[in-house]
Every structure is written in C-alpha cells, then in structure tokens.
Design a protein around this motif. Structure first.
Motif, PDB file in Angstrom:
ATOM      1  N   ARG A  46     157.934  74.249 110.697  1.00 49.51           N
ATOM      2  CA  ARG A  46     157.935  72.791 110.811  1.00 49.51           C
ATOM      3  C   ARG A  46     158.589  72.197 109.571  1.00 49.51           C
ATOM      4  NH1 ARG A  46     154.554  71.189 114.931  1.00 49.51           N
ATOM      5  NH2 ARG A  46     153.103  72.762 115.677  1.00 49.51           N
ATOM      6  N   LEU A  47     159.508  71.280 109.823  1.00 48.73           N
ATOM      7  CA  LEU A  47     160.235  70.641 108.736  1.00 48.73           C
ATOM      8  C   LEU A  47     159.925  69.151 108.714  1.00 48.73           C
ATOM      9  CD1 LEU A  47     163.717  72.306 109.309  1.00 48.73           C
ATOM     10  CD2 LEU A  47     161.882  73.118 107.841  1.00 48.73           C
ATOM     11  N   ASP A  48     159.966  68.596 107.511  1.00 50.06           N
ATOM     12  CA  ASP A  48     159.835  67.149 107.439  1.00 50.06           C
ATOM     13  C   ASP A  48     161.214  66.507 107.621  1.00 50.06           C
ATOM     14  OD1 ASP A  48     161.233  67.388 105.093  1.00 50.06           O
ATOM     15  OD2 ASP A  48     159.516  67.074 103.794  1.00 50.06           O
ATOM     16  N   GLY A  49     161.264  65.201 107.444  1.00 44.02           N
ATOM     17  CA  GLY A  49     162.513  64.485 107.695  1.00 44.02           C
ATOM     18  C   GLY A  49     163.638  64.873 106.756  1.00 44.02           C
ATOM     19  N   ASN A  50     163.305  65.498 105.654  1.00 46.50           N
ATOM     20  CA  ASN A  50     164.308  65.900 104.684  1.00 46.50           C
ATOM     21  C   ASN A  50     164.699  67.367 104.832  1.00 46.50           C
ATOM     22  OD1 ASN A  50     164.339  63.337 103.436  1.00 46.50           O
ATOM     23  ND2 ASN A  50     162.508  63.859 102.279  1.00 46.50           N
ATOM     24  N   GLY A  51     164.132  68.011 105.820  1.00 52.37           N
ATOM     25  CA  GLY A  51     164.453  69.403 106.050  1.00 52.37           C
ATOM     26  C   GLY A  51     163.643  70.356 105.196  1.00 52.37           C
ATOM     27  N   CYS A  52     162.617  69.839 104.551  1.00 53.17           N
ATOM     28  CA  CYS A  52     161.764  70.695 103.735  1.00 53.17           C
ATOM     29  C   CYS A  52     160.628  71.256 104.592  1.00 53.17           C
ATOM     30  CB  CYS A  52     161.179  69.905 102.564  1.00 53.17           C
ATOM     31  SG  CYS A  52     162.433  69.303 101.419  1.00 53.17           S
ATOM     32  N   PRO A  53     160.326  72.523 104.424  1.00 53.97           N
ATOM     33  CA  PRO A  53     159.267  73.134 105.220  1.00 53.97           C
ATOM     34  C   PRO A  53     157.901  72.590 104.831  1.00 53.97           C
ATOM     35  CG  PRO A  53     160.020  74.663 103.542  1.00 53.97           C
ATOM     36  CD  PRO A  53     160.926  73.475 103.490  1.00 53.97           C
TER      37      PRO A  53
END
Ligand code: ZN
Length: 66
Positions: A46-53
C-alpha cells in the motif's frame, strides 16, 4: 526513480525476504518467489499519495491451481 526496499519474512519457511521495488511496481498485487524455499508469496503493498509505502503484507499465494 523511487526505490522501495522491503524486509519481511517468508510465510512458508520464515526466512527473511528482501524485496526491492521501483515506482513502476503495481500497487495492489505482486507475486514474488522466496529465494530460500522457492514458494510463491503474495505481496500486497500500500502506497500513500506520494508513492511511499505505508503498509506491506506478505502472505502465502493460495488459491492458484497447480
Ligand atoms: Zn520461504
């Protein structure tokens, strides 16, 4: 390019698994192979809006015919 390194344990044999994913990796479903026992493991990232896990789950790849 964002590189995501994940460290978790194989759900089959319990050995440590190191995964390196780039930003092009699909977010919802990945299928990797344990380097120790060779069994398929299902990786859900799952990633946040910034592409960070923000969350990762590794479990047995069940339900496949074989
Ligand atoms: Zn394994």
């Amino acid at each position: 390019m964002a590189i995501v390194e994940l460290h978790d344990r194989c759900p089959w044999c319990g050995a440590r698994i190191d995964l390196t994913l780039d930003e092009n990796a699909p977010e919802d479903d990945l299928l990797e192979e344990c380097p120790h026992c060779g069994r398929p493991v299902d990786v859900q990232l799952r990633l946040d809006g910034n592409g960070c896990p923000v969350d990762v789950e590794i479990r047995r790849d069940d339900g496949s015919s074989g």
